[in-house]
Design an enzyme around this catalytic site. Structure first.
Site, PDB file in Angstrom:
ATOM      1  CB  SER A  95     -13.293   0.505   0.073  1.00 49.94           C
ATOM      2  OG  SER A  95     -12.421   0.491  -0.615  1.00 49.94           O
ATOM      3  CD  GLN A 146      -8.235  -1.080  -3.362  1.00 51.70           C
ATOM      4  OE1 GLN A 146      -9.057  -1.357  -4.106  1.00 51.70           O
ATOM      5  NE2 GLN A 146      -7.198  -1.898  -3.309  1.00 51.70           N
ATOM      6  NE  ARG A 196     -10.444  -6.685  -7.087  1.00 56.79           N
ATOM      7  CZ  ARG A 196      -9.397  -6.213  -6.356  1.00 56.79           C
ATOM      8  NH1 ARG A 196      -8.312  -6.344  -6.550  1.00 56.79           N
ATOM      9  NH2 ARG A 196      -9.636  -5.984  -4.980  1.00 56.79           N
ATOM     10  CG  ASP A 235      -5.288  -7.074   2.141  1.00 61.66           C
ATOM     11  OD1 ASP A 235      -6.497  -6.930   1.490  1.00 61.66           O
ATOM     12  OD2 ASP A 235      -4.599  -6.045   1.831  1.00 61.66           O
ATOM     13  N   GLY A 242      -5.828  -3.619  -7.835  1.00 64.23           N
ATOM     14  CA  GLY A 242      -7.062  -2.979  -7.497  1.00 64.23           C
ATOM     15  C   GLY A 242      -6.618  -1.714  -6.915  1.00 64.23           C
ATOM     16  NE  ARG A 287      -7.583 -12.302  -1.454  1.00 60.21           N
ATOM     17  CZ  ARG A 287      -6.926 -11.302  -1.235  1.00 60.21           C
ATOM     18  NH1 ARG A 287      -7.079 -10.475  -0.175  1.00 60.21           N
ATOM     19  NH2 ARG A 287      -5.979 -10.924  -2.072  1.00 60.21           N
ATOM     20  CB  SER A 320      -0.690  -0.032   1.078  1.00 68.04           C
ATOM     21  OG  SER A 320      -1.807  -1.026   1.279  1.00 68.04           O
ATOM     22  NE  ARG A 356      -3.101  -9.654   0.697  1.00 69.95           N
ATOM     23  CZ  ARG A 356      -1.886  -8.844   0.563  1.00 69.95           C
ATOM     24  NH1 ARG A 356      -0.667  -9.754   1.225  1.00 69.95           N
ATOM     25  NH2 ARG A 356      -1.530  -7.631   0.153  1.00 69.95           N
TER      26      ARG A 356
HETATM   27  C1  S3P Z   1      -5.631  -1.294   0.100  1.00 65.94           C
HETATM   28  C2  S3P Z   1      -6.778  -1.379   0.412  1.00 65.94           C
HETATM   29  C3  S3P Z   1      -7.565  -2.673   0.643  1.00 65.94           C
HETATM   30  C4  S3P Z   1      -6.669  -3.907   0.616  1.00 65.94           C
HETATM   31  C5  S3P Z   1      -5.799  -3.716  -0.626  1.00 65.94           C
HETATM   32  C6  S3P Z   1      -4.946  -2.523  -0.472  1.00 65.94           C
HETATM   33  C7  S3P Z   1      -4.840  -0.014   0.116  1.00 65.94           C
HETATM   34  O1  S3P Z   1      -8.511  -2.722  -0.192  1.00 65.94           O
HETATM   35  O2  S3P Z   1      -7.562  -4.925   0.456  1.00 65.94           O
HETATM   36  O3  S3P Z   1      -5.011  -4.872  -0.674  1.00 65.94           O
HETATM   37  O4  S3P Z   1      -3.682   0.011  -0.371  1.00 65.94           O
HETATM   38  O5  S3P Z   1      -5.640   1.302   0.135  1.00 65.94           O
HETATM   39  P1  S3P Z   1     -10.153  -2.005   0.158  1.00 65.94           P
HETATM   40  O6  S3P Z   1      -9.807  -0.913   0.676  1.00 65.94           O
HETATM   41  O7  S3P Z   1     -10.878  -2.068  -1.140  1.00 65.94           O
HETATM   42  O8  S3P Z   1     -10.598  -2.726   1.315  1.00 65.94           O
END
Ligand code: S3P
Length: 456
Positions: free
Chosen positions: A178, A180, A133, A326, A105, A357, A33, A398
């Protein structure tokens, strides 16, 4: 490369002999991240950003290549740092071709928010996993801010961003926990008019907020609300990326559930929005201590000392789910080896990760003889004895690493199909895990045992 385009010789099969313990110091690679964000923010900052500990995994290399395709110069220093020659966000030029984010993602969603805000046109694509996705979770709020952004009819990639549309800040109440989505909206807000505010239903990782602060941008966070004023510029800085707690999680679980293990995971990021795995394992009875706590670049870091014991099943508190999102593939394995029953609820986001998962772990653990009942938002796992067998990671890094750790407590060899994507987050996993005591080897192509689906 997309899995659909994969040639047999590009696939990787793991074979893990049963038994053993994990011991010694373990140095896992840098946080995924933070590595993505370091490239993104260094690329739009003014000046030279130096990143130490950068994760040279495929996902983050895609992000680096994306910014190079948009005119940013990066280089590797002689001591392994990544040097980014940022010239401000207005210096980004549209890439000449579609930008392929591979399996990532995070890369796709954060880049979409950033580029929509700056107004750089782009087409964002990914591999066969990323291509299914959900992307409306980001394109809906970005459209509401004024972006001209489109997905395929089902809300999946490619994402098309038409440049040149000024955005306006908004108050966004995010329906799912989330980071993200939060980050995509905040990064769009960085170049939007006025204030952008994101309210979340649960705590998610806050690396975007912390790292933007390090680049001189004010992001105000209080409880579940993060807000940013548009029009701020980033000043280059030095970023030290610690070891990834999500990659460490495989060793935390492997060592914690295997009596006789004694591992020290060095220099691990222990941001409180990421440490759910430690809390959950401790509730299961694990012995995990944090030593040498320190701080670097606004992020807490520690060495994690783990000693093996027999774990107990628990009902995982839902408040910890987004803090360990994760780590559930590994935690499912811990539950399978624990005494008693573990119940996971409130984890429906697991169904839209690199794979579903819940389904992939349930299918694989059943093959290993585990009594597991998947539910819409989690699973019920009755701990017991694991047998060997051939399981399929379905190309998810993972799930592949989680199944490999199961061999520590299995009675037979575990063969894991489709493991090439371990390189997205954990280059040299096999070397590092073998050194710690896992009896794992990797073979290119489909190993002879990997053609059968049943237990051995
Ligand atoms: C991440 C946020 C997580 C995580 C991903 C990395 C990030 O996803 O699962 O591996 O770096 O912001 P979500 O925010 O969609 O849950």
């Amino acid at each position: 490369m997309s899995n659909a385009d994969q040639r047999p010789e590009d696939t990787v099969t793991f074979t893990v002999e049963p038994g053993g313990t994990l011991n010694g110091p373990v140095f896992v690679p840098g946080d995924k991240s933070m590595s993505h964000r370091a490239i993104m923010f260094g690329s739009i900052a003014e000046g030279v950003t130096e990143v130490s500990g950068f994760l040279n995994g495929e996902d983050c290399l895609r992000t680096r290549a994306a910014f190079e395709a948009m005119g940013v110069r990066t280089e590797d220093s002689s001591d392994g740092d990544v040097i980014i020659h940022g010239q401000g966000s207005s210096a980004l030029t549209p890439a000449k071709a579609a930008i392929d984010l591979g399996n990532s993602g995070t890369g796709m969603r954060l880049l979409a928010g950033l580029l929509a805000g700056i107004g750089v046109p782009a087409t964002l694509t990914g591999d066969s996993s990323l291509s299914v996705r959900p992307m409306r979770r980001i394109t809906d709020p970005l459209s509401a801010m004024g972006a001209k952004i489109a997905t395929e009819p089902g809300g999946t990639p490619p994402i098309q961003i038409a440049g040149g549309h000024a955005l306006t800040g908004m108050d966004y109440v995010c329906p799912m926990a989330s980071a993200q989505v939060k980050s995509a909206v905040l990064l769009a807000g960085l170049h939007a008019k006025g204030t952008t505010r994101v309210t979340e239903p649960g705590v998610t990782r806050d690396h975007t907020e912390r790292m933007l602060n390090g680049f001189g941008v004010e992001v105000v966070s209080k409880d579940l609300v993060a807000s940013i004023e548009g029009g701020q510029t980033l000043k280059a800085t030095k970023v030290d990326v610690p070891a990834d707690i999500s990659s460490s999680a495989f060793f935390l679980v492997g060592a914690a559930m295997t009596p006789g293990s004694n591992v020290v995971l060095k220099n691990v990021g222990v941001n409180p929005t990421r440490t759910g795995v430690i809390d959950i394992l401790r509730l299961m009875g694990a012995s995990i201590e944090l030593e040498n706590p320190r701080e670097s670049g606004g992020e807490p870091i520690a060495d994690l000392v783990v000693k093996g014991s027999q774990l107990q099943g628990i009902s995982v508190p839902e408040s910890l789910v987004s803090l360990a999102i994760d780590e559930f593939p590994a935690l499912f394995v811990a539950a399978a080896c624990a005494t008693g029953t573990t119940v996971v609820t409130g984890a429906e986001e697991l169904r839209v990760k690199e794979t579903d998962r819940i389904a992939v772990m349930a299918d694989g653990l059943k093959i290993l003889g585990v009594d597991i009942t998947p539910t819409e938002d989690g699973a019920k796992i009755v701990g017991g004895t694991l047998q060997g067998g051939v399981v399929d990671s379905v190309g998810d890094h993972r799930t592949a690493m989680a199944f490999s750790m199961a061999a520590l407590r299995a009675e037979g060899t575990i063969t894991i199909k489709d493991c090439a994507n371990v390189n997205t987050s954990f280059p040299d996993y096999v070397g590092i895990a073998s050194k710690a005591g896992l009896k794992v080897s990797a073979a290119r192509g489909v190993a002879p045992g990997a053609t059968q689906g049943a237990a051995q």
